[in-house]
Design an enzyme around this catalytic site. Structure first.
Site, mmCIF file in Angstrom:
data_model
loop_
_atom_site.group_PDB
_atom_site.id
_atom_site.type_symbol
_atom_site.label_atom_id
_atom_site.label_comp_id
_atom_site.label_asym_id
_atom_site.label_seq_id
_atom_site.Cartn_x
_atom_site.Cartn_y
_atom_site.Cartn_z
ATOM 1 N N LYS A 91 29.540 46.913 15.770
ATOM 2 C CA LYS A 91 29.146 45.846 16.303
ATOM 3 C C LYS A 91 29.483 44.511 15.754
ATOM 4 O O LYS A 91 29.975 44.502 14.542
ATOM 5 C CB LYS A 91 27.722 45.856 15.796
ATOM 6 N N THR A 112 0.862 -1.104 0.093
ATOM 7 C CA THR A 112 -0.052 0.054 -0.081
ATOM 8 C C THR A 112 1.052 1.204 0.185
ATOM 9 O O THR A 112 2.037 1.291 0.459
ATOM 10 C CB THR A 112 -0.971 0.023 1.218
ATOM 11 N N THR A 113 0.362 2.430 -0.184
ATOM 12 C CA THR A 113 1.181 3.594 -0.544
ATOM 13 C C THR A 113 1.937 3.946 0.871
ATOM 14 O O THR A 113 3.180 4.179 0.560
ATOM 15 C CB THR A 113 0.043 4.699 -0.804
ATOM 16 N N ASN A 146 28.377 40.923 16.722
ATOM 17 C CA ASN A 146 27.194 40.349 17.118
ATOM 18 C C ASN A 146 27.525 38.757 17.372
ATOM 19 O O ASN A 146 28.167 38.396 16.193
ATOM 20 C CB ASN A 146 25.878 40.555 16.527
ATOM 21 N N HIS A 172 21.124 32.416 38.542
ATOM 22 C CA HIS A 172 20.252 33.374 38.445
ATOM 23 C C HIS A 172 20.947 34.597 37.971
ATOM 24 O O HIS A 172 20.236 35.832 38.106
ATOM 25 C CB HIS A 172 19.367 33.537 39.740
ATOM 26 N N SER A 189 26.181 45.390 12.098
ATOM 27 C CA SER A 189 25.018 46.184 11.850
ATOM 28 C C SER A 189 25.383 47.101 10.424
ATOM 29 O O SER A 189 26.606 47.366 10.371
ATOM 30 C CB SER A 189 24.848 47.221 13.160
#
Length: 469
Positions: A303, A126-127, A305, A174, A297
């Site tokens: 910059k 089957t398919t 980044n 944190h 930038s």
């Protein structure tokens, strides 16, 4: 082949050239460079079609060996199973017209093989049997490429961890200074997590890479009582698993594999985000590789980044967003349900390309990562010893107990911050105020390198760079 920008040039009525660019994140010039060309090629229409052909060949071969179809027919089917012989546009048009994913392909394959051999193509299958098995063959190629990339990542992370196993750094919880660590310790933790994903993917792949030839509802009803033997022969041919009950609605193994890729993506997103955090101007402890011509930038020339790390975050989020869909694909009604089957058809190429591309980008990122050890030490000492409050507290606790010691060092830490005095001065003042013995060797206790615990040993155990006993 898949390319960054597929151009279709046609002439308009007035003779003007009109350019149409393919859209989609894998092909558009905006993002095509994020993604692995080799991974995209695995999932091209050409290779999808070739996967179907390979499955049909294996099916015919197994059935010929079991005297279900003529051996001559199986030979012709194998000889003609070449995707380059097919008209791809015709198949696409046929799928649109018939609204069936496989029949147009079968019609063309029958024509190519001729009437006699063509009559035995797709015998009893089957398919979904063909499409799923073909996709598994593609997925296995993707998996090999993925694991090769993970090997590279593990090598790069191990080298980075070992090189920096004694490089002191501020450990943070944190987002705040917590205790001293080494940068190698941080990287070794990444290495261990990636190593665990490697193991999980190995196990998940074993279950996911299977071939089901049960026919329309999975009972082998169309296979003349030889269905199990046909499926086992095909599984042996492809080195795949042969399921016991080959029902079409079972998708748990494929879904588990995709979800495992999603978990891996979460780890790489975490690593990339940590690198982005550490590259902040105010922190400046690491920097992804920079080359002349890389631009951060269009308006701010200074910059630099963390663009590759941010690309990893984006791809990881795209990958992880598919985990819910992988689960949805498992919920299939009766013994077959196309709506959920289509989900996995769409997910496999996307998720595979995402996963491989993330891994390849991470290998590049980790291999070229610049570590600013001087800045790490400067940040580590930025609080004037406050990061070592636990060290002082535990030493003081030997004399007055932990609760009283915690209270005293807590007061000293607050006084240091509020009054702008050194932590050492604040400790002496607090001990005097409470009339406590002032016998602490603060010159030793307030040296970060003296409170690294077993960080270096952890690195050596994880990377295998330590002494052999």
């Amino acid at each position: 082949k898949t390319v960054c920008l597929i151009k279709a040039i046609s002439m308009t009525e007035n003779g003007e050239n009109k350019m149409n660019a393919s859209v989609g994140m894998f092909n558009t010039f905006l993002t095509c460079h994020w993604f692995s060309d080799e991974a995209k090629e695995i999932w091209s229409d050409f290779n999808t079609l070739q996967g179907w052909l390979d499955v049909e060949v294996a099916l015919a071969k197994a059935q010929a060996e079991l005297d279900m179809i003529p051996a001559d027919a199986a030979q012709v089917i194998a000889q003609k199973a070449d995707a380059s012989l097919f008209d791809m546009d015709r198949i696409a048009k046929g799928i649109k017209e018939t609204m069936h994913p496989l029949v147009p392909f079968l019609h063309q394959f029958e024509e190519i093989c001729g009437k006699e051999a063509g009559a035995y193509i797709h015998w009893g299958a089957t398919t979904q049997n063909i499409i799923d098995a073909g996709a598994v063959l593609q997925l296995r190629k993707s998996h090999k490429l993925l694991m090769k990339g993970l090997d590279d990542v593990l090598v790069q992370l191990a080298a980075l961890a070992d090189k920096n196993k004694a490089t002191p750094q501020a450990g943070r919880t944190h987002g705040q200074h917590a205790l001293p660590i080494t940068f190698g310790f941080k990287v070794a933790a990444w290495h261990e997590e990636v190593r665990r994903h490697y193991g999980r993917l190995t196990l998940a792949a074993h279950d996911a890479f299977s071939v089901s030839m049960g026919g329309a509802v999975g009972t082998f009803a169309s296979m003349e009582g030889k269905g199990r033997a046909v499926q086992d022969k095909m599984a042996l041919e492809f080195n795949l698993v042969s399921p016991v009950v080959p029902v079409r609605t079972s998708c748990d193994s494929l879904s588990a594999y995709l979800c495992t890729l999603g978990l891996m993506g979460a780890t790489f997103e975490k690593i990339a985000r940590e690198i982005i955090f550490l590259q902040r101007t105010e922190i400046d402890e690491v920097e992804e590789q920079f080359h002349y011509g890389k631009i951060g930038s269009s308006t701010m020339p200074q910059k630099k980044n963390p663009q590759q790390a941010m690309n990893i975050v984006t791809m990881a989020q795209m990958l992880r967003s598919r985990m819910g869909l992988a689960g949805m694909s498992m919920v299939r009604m009766n013994e077959g349900y196309a709506a959920q089957e289509h989900l996995i058809d769409l997910l496999l190429p996307e998720v595979s390309i995402f996963a491989i591309s993330i891994v390849e980008n991470m290998a590049q990122l980790s291999s070229g990562l610049k570590v600013n050890a001087d800045r790490m030490l400067e940040n580590l000492n930025a609080t004037g010893g406050l990061i070592l409050s636990e060290s002082v507290m535990l030493e003081l606790a030997r004399y007055i107990g932990r609760p009283a010691a915690h209270h005293a060092i807590y007061n000293a830490a607050l006084a240091s911050a509020d009054k702008g005095i050194t932590f050492e001065t604040a400790i002496h003042a607090e001990l005097a105020d409470q009339q406590l013995p002032d016998e602490l060797d603060l010159k030793t206790l307030l040296v970060p390198q003296n409170y690294l615990g077993e960080a270096q040993d952890c690195v050596e155990r994880e990377t295998g760079s330590g002494p052999v006993y």
